[in-house]
Design a protein around this motif. Sequence first.
Motif: not given
Length: 271
Positions: A69-73, A146-150, A200-202
Amino acid sequence: MAIQGGKYIKVAQGVEIFVQDEGNGDPIIFIPGWTFTSEVFSKQVEHFRKTNRVIVIDPRSHGKSSITMEGNDYVTHGSDLVKVIAALELKDVTLVGWSFGCLTIWEYIRQQGTEIIKSLVFIDLSPKPLSINHEQNWVEGPLDEIAAAYTHYLHNRDKQREFISGYATQVMVQRELEAYELNWLVEQSLKTPHYIAANLFASGMFSDYREEAKLASESVPVLTVIAEHWADIAKPFTEKLTPKSSIEVLGGHLMFWEHDEKFNKIMEKHI
């Protein structure tokens, strides 16, 4: 050809990165894109391990690496790459990133510079994936899309499957996929849980690595491989931002898998 075996490198407490390491010679590290795994580079492993030391990784929360849960960026993914390279004691490295894997490389450069890098290959991603001026800049799509995909696709597993399936057939591959091929691609992506995929997407979409892209192109040989479907925008964008980089246009977003022989020949000339 599926990648088998491999080893694990600890990058944080409770977090291990899966690494496949084959062959001898100058090292090449392949980094997969958003939610995908080391398996997508199997055709490159088979080809380049004859002449090079070939390393492929599953980023954290991807494939065989630890789900955390950590570091997903991509800041943390860049730090993880720093630790993997240090653990393997590498130098004169060619880094190859596909899609959001490019962000990992640019973040590595932000943190470490280009001292141990021999060359770079960026596969089909802008260093600034999102912009309100989407008609003038190379981006992943209009802001509303992109917003809709998220908001629509990345908050449960079934919607994630639908999103990846559509992206695979419409953007990644140009030919019609066999059912088993599509299932394989989707299952690779679904190894990253939807709640992590959304993070990750964001993180990826809000990244801006234009300065690192400029630095890279001025420091070492850089190859950018662009998919045909947005070459009319992506090529002039890249030429303006990083005029010293070499540019090739080939296939769809997954061109190194669909057109592996052509891609491998292009890469051979660069590295």
